[in-house]
Design a protein around this motif. Sequence first.
Motif, PDB file in Angstrom:
ATOM      1  N   LYS A  12       0.824  -1.208   0.000  1.00  0.00           N
ATOM      2  CA  LYS A  12       0.000   0.000   0.000  1.00  0.00           C
ATOM      3  C   LYS A  12       0.861   1.261   0.000  1.00  0.00           C
ATOM      4  O   LYS A  12       1.999   1.254   0.471  1.00  0.00           O
ATOM      5  CB  LYS A  12      -0.901   0.013   1.242  1.00  0.00           C
ATOM      6  N   GLU A  14       0.173   5.642   0.760  1.00  0.00           N
ATOM      7  CA  GLU A  14      -0.787   6.677   1.167  1.00  0.00           C
ATOM      8  C   GLU A  14      -0.182   8.051   0.890  1.00  0.00           C
ATOM      9  O   GLU A  14       0.953   8.325   1.280  1.00  0.00           O
ATOM     10  CB  GLU A  14      -1.134   6.517   2.650  1.00  0.00           C
ATOM     11  N   VAL A  98       1.949  -0.963   4.550  1.00  0.00           N
ATOM     12  CA  VAL A  98       1.990   0.337   3.869  1.00  0.00           C
ATOM     13  C   VAL A  98       3.476   0.620   3.621  1.00  0.00           C
ATOM     14  O   VAL A  98       4.233   0.812   4.561  1.00  0.00           O
ATOM     15  CB  VAL A  98       1.353   1.456   4.717  1.00  0.00           C
ATOM     16  N   CYS A 252     -10.522  10.639   0.414  1.00  0.00           N
ATOM     17  CA  CYS A 252     -10.482  10.117   1.778  1.00  0.00           C
ATOM     18  C   CYS A 252     -11.864   9.594   2.162  1.00  0.00           C
ATOM     19  O   CYS A 252     -12.733  10.378   2.563  1.00  0.00           O
ATOM     20  CB  CYS A 252     -10.058  11.203   2.757  1.00  0.00           C
ATOM     21  N   ASN A 281      -7.165   7.248   0.967  1.00  0.00           N
ATOM     22  CA  ASN A 281      -6.319   7.789   2.034  1.00  0.00           C
ATOM     23  C   ASN A 281      -7.095   7.967   3.322  1.00  0.00           C
ATOM     24  O   ASN A 281      -8.320   8.089   3.298  1.00  0.00           O
ATOM     25  CB  ASN A 281      -5.767   9.149   1.596  1.00  0.00           C
ATOM     26  N   THR A 282      -6.353   8.048   4.436  1.00  0.00           N
ATOM     27  CA  THR A 282      -7.016   8.127   5.749  1.00  0.00           C
ATOM     28  C   THR A 282      -7.101   9.548   6.311  1.00  0.00           C
ATOM     29  O   THR A 282      -7.823   9.759   7.284  1.00  0.00           O
ATOM     30  CB  THR A 282      -6.288   7.252   6.781  1.00  0.00           C
ATOM     31  N   THR A 292      -6.673   3.691  10.316  1.00  0.00           N
ATOM     32  CA  THR A 292      -5.528   3.622   9.405  1.00  0.00           C
ATOM     33  C   THR A 292      -5.924   2.951   8.084  1.00  0.00           C
ATOM     34  O   THR A 292      -7.028   2.420   7.947  1.00  0.00           O
ATOM     35  CB  THR A 292      -4.401   2.812  10.058  1.00  0.00           C
ATOM     36  N   LEU A 293      -4.987   2.951   7.136  1.00  0.00           N
ATOM     37  CA  LEU A 293      -5.286   2.391   5.816  1.00  0.00           C
ATOM     38  C   LEU A 293      -5.686   0.915   5.918  1.00  0.00           C
ATOM     39  O   LEU A 293      -6.569   0.455   5.184  1.00  0.00           O
ATOM     40  CB  LEU A 293      -4.059   2.556   4.903  1.00  0.00           C
TER      41      LEU A 293
END
Length: 332
Positions: A12, A14, A98, A252, A281-282, A292-293
């Motif tokens: 991942k 972000e 991530v 988001c 995205n977070t 979180t992601l």
Amino acid sequence: PAYRDFLAALPKAELHLHIEGTLTPEMKWQLAGRNGVSLPYASIDEMRAAQNFEAPDAPGYLKKFIQHYNEGMLVLRTERDFYDITLSHLARCRDETVRYVEIMFDPQPHLMRGVPFEAFFAGMDEARRVGARDYGVESNFILCINRDLPLDTAHQALGAAAPFRDRIVGFGLDSVEDGNPPAKFTGLYDRARSEGYRLTAHCDVDQRDAVGHIHDCLNLLKVERIDHGINCIEDPALVDVLRERKICLTACPTWRPIDAMPRRVDRIRTMYDLGLKVTLNTDDPGLFLSGTLGTLLPPVAATGNFAPADMAAFMINAFEAAWLPADRRTRY
Ligand code: HPA
Ligand code: ZN
């Protein structure tokens, strides 16, 4: 369960995350104690209850959200605080595969309460080094201007950042959008561009003149990325421009309360189906219940009816739009 395992293992990236927004109630309470900062709550539960704001997609939510976000920042005082919150986040990235994160930070409020740039930046930058070395999580920093603070403080922040220019990849714009449109920041963006920063700006969800703000960010601020930007689907000509220029939109699908999510995910589904370069995205994982992601992706996949290949495509979009040298963008 198989789909969950797939998402858990998926590499991942972000591109839209505020370090000040990674502060959980627990960390906020702990740092307040460590730094002798008094918060207007008798207990952490009372603070948690007060923070239980809701952020549905309506113009007024952003101001309310920012009040909580700003209160959280008050507990960040020392280089060690910034090191701790940054490294904590990078440890969670490691746990959730991530591999790359672009971390936004807000220099103005830190400078205004007397934390020197070299203190908060040294803490964050050391955490970045340790996170890459020990966790295998690569990160980059985006200096964000709070659009609701006086413009001269934005220029001061840019000046204070100059000695660290080679370690800050990007420049962005966040906080209260109403009354602070992109046009106000043309000169500031000219300066940031001339100093060599990559450029992005928030066009938050359902703000007044949201579509006009996206146009102005492209034409006046000359950004190469838009944070949020999901109102673009209301303007077919704008969608064509964004698609042709492969402008990355860092959506988001965050929520609190949970029933605010479907409307955001529906619109992200539309963006995706239109062929836009949209990412997931977070934003502020310590403040939104979506977290979180790793915790965000499964409900987004289910709500948006996204197949595994679609979820992988979102991550590929993020790796491709990452502000990394071309030869390092696709190695994940
Ligand atoms: N929008 C505006 N300001 C912010 C945000 C956001 O998503 N997150 C943190 N500050
Ligand atoms: Zn944001």
